[in-house]
Scaffold this motif. Structure first.
Motif, PDB file in Angstrom:
ATOM      1  N   TRP A  89       0.937  -1.247  -0.071  1.00  0.00           N
ATOM      2  CA  TRP A  89      -0.140  -0.023  -0.010  1.00  0.00           C
ATOM      3  C   TRP A  89       0.706   1.276   0.024  1.00  0.00           C
ATOM      4  CZ3 TRP A  89       0.364  -3.070   4.459  1.00  0.00           C
ATOM      5  CH2 TRP A  89       0.713  -2.432   5.428  1.00  0.00           C
ATOM      6  N   GLN A  90       0.193   2.416  -0.415  1.00  0.00           N
ATOM      7  CA  GLN A  90       0.927   3.648  -0.496  1.00  0.00           C
ATOM      8  C   GLN A  90      -0.131   4.756  -0.071  1.00  0.00           C
ATOM      9  OE1 GLN A  90      -0.156   2.140  -3.623  1.00  0.00           O
ATOM     10  NE2 GLN A  90       1.570   0.391  -3.220  1.00  0.00           N
ATOM     11  N   PRO A  91       0.507   5.906   0.759  1.00  0.00           N
ATOM     12  CA  PRO A  91      -0.435   6.865   1.125  1.00  0.00           C
ATOM     13  C   PRO A  91      -0.495   7.920   0.094  1.00  0.00           C
ATOM     14  CG  PRO A  91       1.663   7.135   2.074  1.00  0.00           C
ATOM     15  CD  PRO A  91       1.633   5.510   1.347  1.00  0.00           C
ATOM     16  N   GLY A 107      -5.199   5.893   1.153  1.00  0.00           N
ATOM     17  CA  GLY A 107      -4.500   5.818  -0.069  1.00  0.00           C
ATOM     18  C   GLY A 107      -4.990   4.634  -0.629  1.00  0.00           C
ATOM     19  N   ALA A 108      -3.827   3.858  -1.471  1.00  0.00           N
ATOM     20  CA  ALA A 108      -4.356   2.604  -2.379  1.00  0.00           C
ATOM     21  C   ALA A 108      -3.495   1.533  -1.925  1.00  0.00           C
ATOM     22  CB  ALA A 108      -3.959   3.051  -3.649  1.00  0.00           C
ATOM     23  N   GLY A 112      -1.845  -9.072  -5.593  1.00  0.00           N
ATOM     24  CA  GLY A 112      -1.927  -9.815  -6.645  1.00  0.00           C
ATOM     25  C   GLY A 112      -2.943  -8.979  -7.652  1.00  0.00           C
ATOM     26  N   PRO A 113      -3.892  -9.426  -8.151  1.00  0.00           N
ATOM     27  CA  PRO A 113      -4.779  -8.860  -9.202  1.00  0.00           C
ATOM     28  C   PRO A 113      -5.799  -7.925  -8.623  1.00  0.00           C
ATOM     29  CG  PRO A 113      -5.653 -10.878  -9.026  1.00  0.00           C
ATOM     30  CD  PRO A 113      -4.325 -10.759  -8.212  1.00  0.00           C
ATOM     31  N   ALA A 114      -5.751  -7.802  -7.327  1.00  0.00           N
ATOM     32  CA  ALA A 114      -6.824  -7.247  -6.287  1.00  0.00           C
ATOM     33  C   ALA A 114      -6.381  -5.835  -6.135  1.00  0.00           C
ATOM     34  CB  ALA A 114      -7.215  -7.762  -5.149  1.00  0.00           C
ATOM     35  N   ASN A 115      -7.197  -4.742  -6.078  1.00  0.00           N
ATOM     36  CA  ASN A 115      -6.770  -3.654  -5.651  1.00  0.00           C
ATOM     37  C   ASN A 115      -7.591  -2.711  -4.885  1.00  0.00           C
ATOM     38  OD1 ASN A 115      -4.742  -2.293  -7.765  1.00  0.00           O
ATOM     39  ND2 ASN A 115      -5.858  -3.545  -8.945  1.00  0.00           N
ATOM     40  N   LEU A 141     -11.642  -2.282  -4.660  1.00  0.00           N
ATOM     41  CA  LEU A 141     -12.181  -1.317  -5.866  1.00  0.00           C
ATOM     42  C   LEU A 141     -12.095  -2.080  -7.107  1.00  0.00           C
ATOM     43  CD1 LEU A 141     -10.377   2.018  -4.765  1.00  0.00           C
ATOM     44  CD2 LEU A 141     -12.745   1.509  -4.270  1.00  0.00           C
ATOM     45  N   THR A 142     -13.077  -1.900  -7.803  1.00  0.00           N
ATOM     46  CA  THR A 142     -13.078  -2.254  -9.113  1.00  0.00           C
ATOM     47  C   THR A 142     -12.040  -1.410  -9.951  1.00  0.00           C
ATOM     48  OG1 THR A 142     -14.990  -1.066  -9.923  1.00  0.00           O
ATOM     49  CG2 THR A 142     -15.309  -3.282  -9.220  1.00  0.00           C
ATOM     50  N   THR A 143     -12.095  -0.257  -9.776  1.00  0.00           N
ATOM     51  CA  THR A 143     -11.000   0.470 -10.332  1.00  0.00           C
ATOM     52  C   THR A 143      -9.818   1.025  -9.489  1.00  0.00           C
ATOM     53  OG1 THR A 143     -12.907   1.468 -12.181  1.00  0.00           O
ATOM     54  CG2 THR A 143     -10.542   2.355 -11.823  1.00  0.00           C
ATOM     55  N   PRO A 144      -8.610   0.800  -9.774  1.00  0.00           N
ATOM     56  CA  PRO A 144      -7.759   1.396  -8.734  1.00  0.00           C
ATOM     57  C   PRO A 144      -7.610   2.729  -8.629  1.00  0.00           C
ATOM     58  CG  PRO A 144      -6.701  -0.394 -10.180  1.00  0.00           C
ATOM     59  CD  PRO A 144      -8.038  -0.056 -10.885  1.00  0.00           C
TER      60      PRO A 144
END
Length: 224
Positions: A89-91, A107-108, A112-115, A141-144
């Motif tokens: 993760w990143q702030p 942040g995000a 793997g493929p998940a966001n 989230l479906t969109t990062p």
């Protein structure tokens, strides 16, 4: 040369009588970047020592998580084994109380493929500067979330100490409200009986407590 300058500074301090007890006990100044550094170190620790190990080592004694109901973090983490792959993760932003003793990072994350996204509430010891998180949550989230060019930073206005109204909520929900010691930053977490939750953060702008974060998480799908 650098060593000589340091020695000269030390001699000057001695000549002036050294650091007084009042100076040693003076509260640390507000430092929004300190909360960003704590979040980055937290994320790095997860990669180096394991995901749940990092959560255990950085949690305040009264820290809470949501699984999806609210749990006392230290109790829940006792039985958790580190996954083979830790979440990254990143702030992206930080919001800080006027006195600098409470900060909220958001942040995000990726695994793997998940966001997804996260929000963490941090407490800072006003004398020692040590950071510990008191609330952590997030969702997929479906969109990062797009990473910003610069980490956003916003600090509450100083000079006023507003009273913060407490909403009792509705019957059946689990509601908790946190408040910085100077009352310029507040965070509210509400969990519904079905596991849906909402985390909001408000910051004093000199006139009102303005909402700066509003995370809403849907109830988990029923298990078959």
């Amino acid at each position: 040369m650098r060593r000589a300058l340091a020695a000269a500074a030390a001699l000057a301090l001695v000549a002036a009588g050294g650091v007084t007890a009042r100076e040693r006990d003076r509260p640390l100044a507000a430092n929004p970047s300190g909360f960003i550094a704590a979040e980055i170190a937290f994320a790095r620790l997860a990669q180096e020592k394991g995901q749940w190990t990092a959560f255990r080592e950085t949690a305040a004694p009264e820290a809470v998580m949501f699984v999806p109901q609210r749990v006392k973090a230290r109790d829940w983490l006792k039985s958790q084994k580190d996954p083979a792959e830790a979440v990254k993760w990143q702030p992206h932003a930080v919001y800080v109380s006027c006195d600098g003793n409470v900060g909220v990072t958001t942040g995000a994350w990726q695994k793997g493929p998940a966001n997804g996204y996260f929000t963490t509430v941090w407490l800072r010891d006003p004398k020692k500067g040590k950071m510990a998180w008191i609330l952590d949550h997030g969702d997929a989230l479906t969109t990062p979330r797009e990473a910003p060019d610069f980490i956003a930073s916003k600090q509450a206005k100083c000079g006023s100490r507003p009273g913060v109204a407490i909403d009792g909520g509705t019957e059946g929900e689990d509601r908790a409200v946190g408040l910085s010691p100077d009352q310029t930053l507040s965070w509210t977490s509400v969990v519904q009986p079905d596991g849906a939750r909402r985390v909001t953060v408000r910051l004093w702008d000199g006139t009102a407590m303005q909402q700066v974060i509003d995370d809403q998480v849907a109830a988990p799908a029923p298990q078959n």
